[in-house]
Design a protein around this motif. Structure first.
Motif, PDB file in Angstrom:
ATOM      1  N   ILE A  82      -0.459  -3.597  -4.944  1.00  0.00           N
ATOM      2  CA  ILE A  82      -0.698  -4.884  -4.264  1.00  0.00           C
ATOM      3  C   ILE A  82       0.617  -5.650  -4.117  1.00  0.00           C
ATOM      4  O   ILE A  82       0.909  -6.212  -3.059  1.00  0.00           O
ATOM      5  N   MET A  83       1.428  -5.632  -5.177  1.00  0.00           N
ATOM      6  CA  MET A  83       2.739  -6.306  -5.112  1.00  0.00           C
ATOM      7  C   MET A  83       3.609  -5.669  -4.033  1.00  0.00           C
ATOM      8  O   MET A  83       4.255  -6.364  -3.255  1.00  0.00           O
ATOM      9  N   ASN A  84       3.636  -4.350  -3.992  1.00  0.00           N
ATOM     10  CA  ASN A  84       4.429  -3.650  -2.976  1.00  0.00           C
ATOM     11  C   ASN A  84       3.956  -4.012  -1.572  1.00  0.00           C
ATOM     12  O   ASN A  84       4.770  -4.256  -0.677  1.00  0.00           O
ATOM     13  N   GLN A  85       2.632  -4.052  -1.372  1.00  0.00           N
ATOM     14  CA  GLN A  85       2.094  -4.411  -0.059  1.00  0.00           C
ATOM     15  C   GLN A  85       2.499  -5.834   0.312  1.00  0.00           C
ATOM     16  O   GLN A  85       2.869  -6.117   1.455  1.00  0.00           O
ATOM     17  N   SER A  86       2.447  -6.724  -0.687  1.00  0.00           N
ATOM     18  CA  SER A  86       2.823  -8.120  -0.444  1.00  0.00           C
ATOM     19  C   SER A  86       4.297  -8.219  -0.068  1.00  0.00           C
ATOM     20  O   SER A  86       4.670  -8.930   0.880  1.00  0.00           O
ATOM     21  N   ILE A  87       5.135  -7.487  -0.774  1.00  0.00           N
ATOM     22  CA  ILE A  87       6.580  -7.491  -0.478  1.00  0.00           C
ATOM     23  C   ILE A  87       6.826  -6.899   0.906  1.00  0.00           C
ATOM     24  O   ILE A  87       7.596  -7.448   1.704  1.00  0.00           O
ATOM     25  N   GLU A  88       6.147  -5.780   1.202  1.00  0.00           N
ATOM     26  CA  GLU A  88       6.308  -5.152   2.526  1.00  0.00           C
ATOM     27  C   GLU A  88       5.882  -6.121   3.628  1.00  0.00           C
ATOM     28  O   GLU A  88       6.530  -6.218   4.671  1.00  0.00           O
ATOM     29  N   ARG A  89       4.781  -6.837   3.399  1.00  0.00           N
ATOM     30  CA  ARG A  89       4.301  -7.816   4.387  1.00  0.00           C
ATOM     31  C   ARG A  89       5.333  -8.923   4.581  1.00  0.00           C
ATOM     32  O   ARG A  89       5.645  -9.320   5.702  1.00  0.00           O
ATOM     33  N   SER A  90       5.900  -9.399   3.466  1.00  0.00           N
ATOM     34  CA  SER A  90       6.918 -10.455   3.561  1.00  0.00           C
ATOM     35  C   SER A  90       8.145  -9.976   4.319  1.00  0.00           C
ATOM     36  O   SER A  90       8.707 -10.702   5.153  1.00  0.00           O
ATOM     37  N   GLU A  93       7.216  -9.749   7.967  1.00  0.00           N
ATOM     38  CA  GLU A  93       7.166 -11.088   8.558  1.00  0.00           C
ATOM     39  C   GLU A  93       8.576 -11.653   8.737  1.00  0.00           C
ATOM     40  O   GLU A  93       8.891 -12.269   9.768  1.00  0.00           O
TER      41      GLU A  93
END
Length: 108
Positions: A82-90, A93
C-alpha cells in the motif's frame, strides 16, 4: 484305637485349616499387591494424560504464535504494498504536474 483315629482326623483337620488360613493370607497379600499395582498404573495413566494435555497445549500455543507471526508478516507485506502504491501515485501525480507546468511554460 478309636481315640487314636479321632486324634489323627483332628490333626488332619487342623492341618487343612492351617493350609486354608495360609492360602487365605497369601490370597489377601496377592490382592493387596494387585490393588497397589492397579493404583500405580492408574497414577501413571493420569500422569501420562496430564503430560499429553500439556504437550497439546504447548503445540497449540506454538501454532497460535506461528499464525500470529504469519499474520504480522502478511500485514507488513500488504502495508508495504500500500505504501509503495501511494508513493507511486504521488510520483505519477508529481510527474503529471511537472508535465503540465512544462506545457504551460512552452505555450506562453
Amino acid at each position: 484305637s478309636e481315640a487314636i483315629s479321632q486324634h489323627s482326623r483332628n490333626q488332619h483337620l487342623e492341618e487343612k485349616i492351617k493350609e486354608v488360613k495360609m492360602e487365605t493370607y497369601a490370597s489377601a497379600q496377592r490382592r493387596e499387591r494387585l490393588r497397589i499395582q492397579l493404583l500405580q498404573e492408574n497414577n501413571a495413566k493420569i500422569e501420562l494424560e496430564n503430560q499429553r494435555r500439556e504437550l497439546m497445549l504447548s503445540v497449540a500455543l506454538e501454532q497460535r504464535e506461528l499464525l500470529e507471526a504469519n499474520a504480522q508478516a502478511v500485514l507488513i507485506t500488504e502495508g508495504g504494498k500500500i505504501m509503495n502504491q501511494s508513493i507511486e501515485r504521488s510520483i505519477f501525480e508529481y510527474n503529471e504536474d511537472l508535465k503540465s507546468l512544462v506545457a504551460e511554460k512552452l505555450n506562453k
